[in-house]
Design a protein around this motif. Structure first.
Motif, PDB file in Angstrom:
ATOM      1  N   ALA A 245       4.941  -5.735   8.882  1.00  0.00           N
ATOM      2  CA  ALA A 245       3.489  -5.540   8.908  1.00  0.00           C
ATOM      3  C   ALA A 245       3.110  -4.099   9.223  1.00  0.00           C
ATOM      4  O   ALA A 245       2.136  -3.571   8.668  1.00  0.00           O
ATOM      5  CB  ALA A 245       2.856  -6.476   9.941  1.00  0.00           C
ATOM      6  N   MET A 246       3.853  -3.418  10.087  1.00  0.00           N
ATOM      7  CA  MET A 246       3.467  -2.074  10.483  1.00  0.00           C
ATOM      8  C   MET A 246       3.894  -1.005   9.477  1.00  0.00           C
ATOM      9  O   MET A 246       3.384   0.106   9.492  1.00  0.00           O
ATOM     10  CB  MET A 246       4.006  -1.758  11.880  1.00  0.00           C
ATOM     11  N   GLN A 247       4.829  -1.354   8.591  1.00  0.00           N
ATOM     12  CA  GLN A 247       5.175  -0.407   7.537  1.00  0.00           C
ATOM     13  C   GLN A 247       4.139  -0.404   6.416  1.00  0.00           C
ATOM     14  O   GLN A 247       4.210   0.411   5.497  1.00  0.00           O
ATOM     15  CB  GLN A 247       6.561  -0.711   6.979  1.00  0.00           C
ATOM     16  N   LEU A 248       3.160  -1.295   6.498  1.00  0.00           N
ATOM     17  CA  LEU A 248       2.053  -1.245   5.554  1.00  0.00           C
ATOM     18  C   LEU A 248       1.204   0.002   5.762  1.00  0.00           C
ATOM     19  O   LEU A 248       0.489   0.438   4.850  1.00  0.00           O
ATOM     20  CB  LEU A 248       1.149  -2.478   5.722  1.00  0.00           C
ATOM     21  N   TYR A 249       1.299   0.610   6.959  1.00  0.00           N
ATOM     22  CA  TYR A 249       0.390   1.692   7.328  1.00  0.00           C
ATOM     23  C   TYR A 249       0.922   3.073   6.952  1.00  0.00           C
ATOM     24  O   TYR A 249       2.066   3.411   7.267  1.00  0.00           O
ATOM     25  CB  TYR A 249       0.118   1.649   8.831  1.00  0.00           C
ATOM     26  N   ARG A 250       0.051   3.851   6.319  1.00  0.00           N
ATOM     27  CA  ARG A 250       0.353   5.242   6.020  1.00  0.00           C
ATOM     28  C   ARG A 250       0.452   6.043   7.321  1.00  0.00           C
ATOM     29  O   ARG A 250      -0.393   5.900   8.206  1.00  0.00           O
ATOM     30  CB  ARG A 250      -0.741   5.849   5.126  1.00  0.00           C
ATOM     31  N   GLY A 251       1.489   6.852   7.405  1.00  0.00           N
ATOM     32  CA  GLY A 251       1.648   7.722   8.563  1.00  0.00           C
ATOM     33  C   GLY A 251       2.413   7.105   9.714  1.00  0.00           C
ATOM     34  O   GLY A 251       2.830   7.813  10.629  1.00  0.00           O
ATOM     35  N   MET A 252       2.609   5.796   9.690  1.00  0.00           N
ATOM     36  CA  MET A 252       3.398   5.145  10.730  1.00  0.00           C
ATOM     37  C   MET A 252       4.834   5.044  10.219  1.00  0.00           C
ATOM     38  O   MET A 252       5.246   4.020   9.684  1.00  0.00           O
ATOM     39  CB  MET A 252       2.809   3.774  11.077  1.00  0.00           C
ATOM     40  N   ASP A 253       5.558   6.118  10.374  1.00  0.00           N
ATOM     41  CA  ASP A 253       6.872   6.257   9.762  1.00  0.00           C
ATOM     42  C   ASP A 253       7.997   6.219  10.785  1.00  0.00           C
ATOM     43  O   ASP A 253       8.915   5.403  10.684  1.00  0.00           O
ATOM     44  CB  ASP A 253       6.936   7.566   8.964  1.00  0.00           C
ATOM     45  N   ILE A 254       7.928   7.094  11.771  1.00  0.00           N
ATOM     46  CA  ILE A 254       9.015   7.191  12.747  1.00  0.00           C
ATOM     47  C   ILE A 254       9.116   5.917  13.578  1.00  0.00           C
ATOM     48  O   ILE A 254      10.194   5.345  13.740  1.00  0.00           O
ATOM     49  CB  ILE A 254       8.799   8.411  13.662  1.00  0.00           C
ATOM     50  N   GLY A 255       7.988   5.457  14.091  1.00  0.00           N
ATOM     51  CA  GLY A 255       7.989   4.302  14.976  1.00  0.00           C
ATOM     52  C   GLY A 255       8.279   2.984  14.298  1.00  0.00           C
ATOM     53  O   GLY A 255       8.550   1.987  14.974  1.00  0.00           O
ATOM     54  N   THR A 256       8.225   2.945  12.959  1.00  0.00           N
ATOM     55  CA  THR A 256       8.547   1.715  12.235  1.00  0.00           C
ATOM     56  C   THR A 256       9.897   1.807  11.523  1.00  0.00           C
ATOM     57  O   THR A 256      10.287   0.866  10.832  1.00  0.00           O
ATOM     58  CB  THR A 256       7.469   1.405  11.184  1.00  0.00           C
ATOM     59  N   ALA A 257      10.586   2.936  11.688  1.00  0.00           N
ATOM     60  CA  ALA A 257      11.877   3.161  11.011  1.00  0.00           C
ATOM     61  C   ALA A 257      11.739   3.023   9.502  1.00  0.00           C
ATOM     62  O   ALA A 257      12.645   2.515   8.825  1.00  0.00           O
ATOM     63  CB  ALA A 257      12.953   2.221  11.554  1.00  0.00           C
TER      64      ALA A 257
END
Length: 302
Positions: free
Chosen positions: A34-46
């Motif tokens: 679900a959190m990899q759906l977000y743009r810019g949330m890269d490092i914290g979602t691996a």
């Protein structure tokens, strides 16, 4: 083209396995985190960087701004369209992720209880005025079983449960979809897991690497993009802990240990959820050739 779903707890190596399987079979990836759906949330979602994807198309990545709310219903609709389009092109859809409700909704074609904006708004107003603890107490009064399964800090799910109870006149669990006899599209579901001590060590290393790679800086950048205004994105593991540390006056480094502890706790919840699904073929992440085992499972599904 029968899909493959590579599922399991956080930190088990699902992305790498799915990528190798897609490469071997000529597949395309459909994200179920679900959190990899977000743009810019890269490092914290691996999230795999584009240059790490080996030219394999990835779907349901970077489709939302952090100010938007991810929903299971919207994901289900969009991801199902991706799976069917990939199969229509003669490729193998490879679904990968660990977001429990998102995966289950997709693989079992769940139908969701109705929603009413006015009822939802009224409960959200109560949440804003009284807080999550008070609303959780109200849920416990109306539906003790639902309250026992929803964290007292999860305001969004508490509101949804109370909305459904009001609309249906039944306990929240009565509206919950169930695991079916066979998964949608005859999907082969492969679960990846590790021995608990080994996985804990992997989670520790994963968390330390995220902070070393600049998770705090990523959160700071996302604050400027509206991270605090989105209901869903700001609660993501790592991001929530960094926000809390920054709010306390820390430089963000104090969030490392709470992030590790929170991730380990989340892994326990994932295991409990996934182990209920009798259709999953479990693989040991430490085994020498999980790619071949996954391909065999895909070929053997009937």
């Amino acid at each position: 083209m029968r899909p493959i779903a590579v599922i399991g707890p956080t930190g088990t190596g699902k992305s790498a396995l799915a990528l190798a399987v897609a490469e071997r079979l000529g597949g395309e990836i459909v994200n179920a985190d679900a959190m990899q759906l977000y743009r810019g949330m890269d490092i914290g979602t691996a999230k795999l960087a584009p240059e790490q994807r080996r030219g394999i198309p990835h779907h349901q990545l970077d489709v939302l701004d952090v100010t938007q709310n991810a929903t299971v219903a919207r994901y289900q609709q969009d991801a199902a369209a991706d799976v069917e389009a990939i199969a229509a092109r003669g490729c193998v859809p490879v679904i990968v992720g660990g977001s429990m409700l998102y995966l289950q909704s997709l693989l079992d074609d769940w139908a969701f209880p109705a929603t009413d904006p006015a009822v939802r708004a009224r409960w959200e107003q109560r949440l804003a005025e009284a807080g999550t603890a008070a609303l959780h107490t109200e849920l416990a009064r109306q539906d003790p079983a639902a309250a026992a399964t929803i964290l007292a800090s999860d305001g969004r799910r508490i509101v949804r449960a109370l909305e459904v109870i009001e609309l249906t006149g039944r306990p929240f669990a009565a509206s919950a979809p169930v695991i079916g006899a066979a998964p949608r599209w005859d999907t082969a579901i492969v679960g990846l897991d590790w021995d608990t001590d080994l996985l804990d060590a992997r989670l520790r290393q994963r968390t330390e690497t995220m902070f070393a790679d600049g998770l705090v800086g990523e959160v700071t950048t996302l604050i400027g993009a509206g991270l605090r205004t989105g209901t869903t994105a700001q609660r993501a593991l790592g991001y929530a802990q960094v926000l809390a540390a920054l709010d306390s006056g820390d430089d963000g480094s104090a969030a490392l240990e709470p992030t590790f502890v929170g991730t380990r706790r989340y892994v326990r919840r994932q295991r409990s959820w996934f182990r209920r699904d009798h259709r999953i073929i479990w693989l040991d992440g430490a085994a020498p050739d999980t790619v071949a085992a996954t391909v065999r499972a895909w070929r053997d599904v009937s």
